[in-house]
Design a protein around this motif. Sequence first.
Motif, PDB file in Angstrom:
ATOM      1  N   ASP A  80      -2.687   5.822  -1.077  1.00  0.00           N
ATOM      2  CA  ASP A  80      -3.888   5.197  -0.540  1.00  0.00           C
ATOM      3  C   ASP A  80      -4.377   5.973   0.678  1.00  0.00           C
ATOM      4  O   ASP A  80      -5.562   6.251   0.822  1.00  0.00           O
ATOM      5  CB  ASP A  80      -3.608   3.750  -0.121  1.00  0.00           C
ATOM      6  CG  ASP A  80      -3.624   2.775  -1.272  1.00  0.00           C
ATOM      7  OD1 ASP A  80      -4.197   3.105  -2.332  1.00  0.00           O
ATOM      8  OD2 ASP A  80      -3.085   1.670  -1.128  1.00  0.00           O
ATOM      9  N   THR A 108       0.866  -1.167   0.000  1.00  0.00           N
ATOM     10  CA  THR A 108       0.000   0.000   0.000  1.00  0.00           C
ATOM     11  C   THR A 108       0.906   1.221   0.000  1.00  0.00           C
ATOM     12  O   THR A 108       2.129   1.082   0.116  1.00  0.00           O
ATOM     13  CB  THR A 108      -0.957  -0.023   1.206  1.00  0.00           C
ATOM     14  OG1 THR A 108      -1.895   1.049   1.111  1.00  0.00           O
ATOM     15  CG2 THR A 108      -0.199   0.112   2.520  1.00  0.00           C
ATOM     16  N   SER A 122      -1.419  -2.281  -5.420  1.00  0.00           N
ATOM     17  CA  SER A 122      -1.980  -1.038  -4.907  1.00  0.00           C
ATOM     18  C   SER A 122      -2.100  -0.045  -6.061  1.00  0.00           C
ATOM     19  O   SER A 122      -1.153   0.154  -6.826  1.00  0.00           O
ATOM     20  CB  SER A 122      -1.086  -0.449  -3.806  1.00  0.00           C
ATOM     21  OG  SER A 122      -1.577   0.799  -3.362  1.00  0.00           O
ATOM     22  N   SER A 133      -3.784  -2.412   3.465  1.00  0.00           N
ATOM     23  CA  SER A 133      -4.338  -1.183   2.890  1.00  0.00           C
ATOM     24  C   SER A 133      -4.276  -0.080   3.941  1.00  0.00           C
ATOM     25  O   SER A 133      -4.677  -0.283   5.086  1.00  0.00           O
ATOM     26  CB  SER A 133      -5.795  -1.396   2.446  1.00  0.00           C
ATOM     27  OG  SER A 133      -5.871  -2.226   1.311  1.00  0.00           O
TER      28      SER A 133
END
Length: 399
Positions: A116, A112, A366, A192
């Motif tokens: 994000d 990630t 990602s 995430s």
Amino acid sequence: MLDNCGAVLARLASATLVAGLLLVPTTATAAAGPTTLPAGQYTLSANYHQFDTVNAALVSKLGTAAVHTVMENANHDRVGLPSSFSINGLETGFRFDSGDNSDCKNYPQGITTSRDAVGTANSGNYDGHQLVVVSWYTNDACDGDGERSRITLVDWDATYPNKYRKVLLVEPTGTAAAPNFKDIPIHAGGVSWYGDYLYVADTGRGMRVFDMRKILKTNTGGTADQIGRQSDTVYYAHNYAYVLPQIGTITSNTTSGTSLRWSSISLDRVSASIVMTEYTCQSGCTAYPNRAPRAIRYPFAAGTTTFAATTTASQALQLPWYKLNGLASHNNRWWFASSGQKQLYYWTPAAGSTTYPWVSGAESISYWEDTTNPDLLWTLQEGVGNRNVFAVQQSAYDG
């Protein structure tokens, strides 16, 4: 799973040569697409306050370190991709230092970024740093001293040195009077980052939640196997200077009759949701399910970076592909990476699916949004000696 260090290193020379020098083909082929499942069969139960009492006591005893402090004390150098590495649409990337690249005990899995976490605002900087975050798990077969999970925070900004720092993931234990923590022995197959929260896939459970504002400072100088409280003021963490304690759990529930296997996750910022998929086999596997995998989308509570106490999936798919270690979704477009087939599958409900050649040892994906440059797909390879972390232009795999 790799069984021992000797076997890994014995295969390393030939595996690295093939993966490093091969120019991955660019030919795409049509493929069958996913089918829709009843989304209402899949729900999440969220608890963000599971460890509040113990975590407050740990903060009081150990103190916290902001992300910028952790990065200012980064103690590993990332290096460039090997010149032999090539794949269609390649934009950029790096490798970990030689010790981490050849480590047969710890394996990178999820990926990630601070894009994000915060999107494109402020060039994707979180606490002054643009970061790539990779989750790792320990395979205890190679002279190991216990199974655990960690993350690596990697600077990705020309303003800062090309450094990274490892942070151990821990689960709080003990009491308010004697707070403690222990290792988290999960596969950490997906990760995430959304707002301040880090979501880590826990294969049979759902996700574990961490707060990036609550990185704890620990004592170094202990032995490699020492973890947790040594005295009222001394806490060791396998000689990690920083640990990130779990704050809660996102539990997966289903009425479908078959529990989900949370192999990988990815954030979709456009729809404010997390998508997950399963690693399964068509047949012949003993450690993994032999059935078709699913992909499920779970929306965050409106206007927040957290899930409601109970969340119902907004989309559920049955997939025709197997051995999936990575996925991404953005603007109703999906990508699925198969480590077993070395293929990347692109799919939209309107246009159908396309299959692209992909790398060996593929892991999570990602999506990297950009306002001035092409959007990217960040991903990585887990193989010992061949741990390329790289980004490709998503348009090169956009059907």
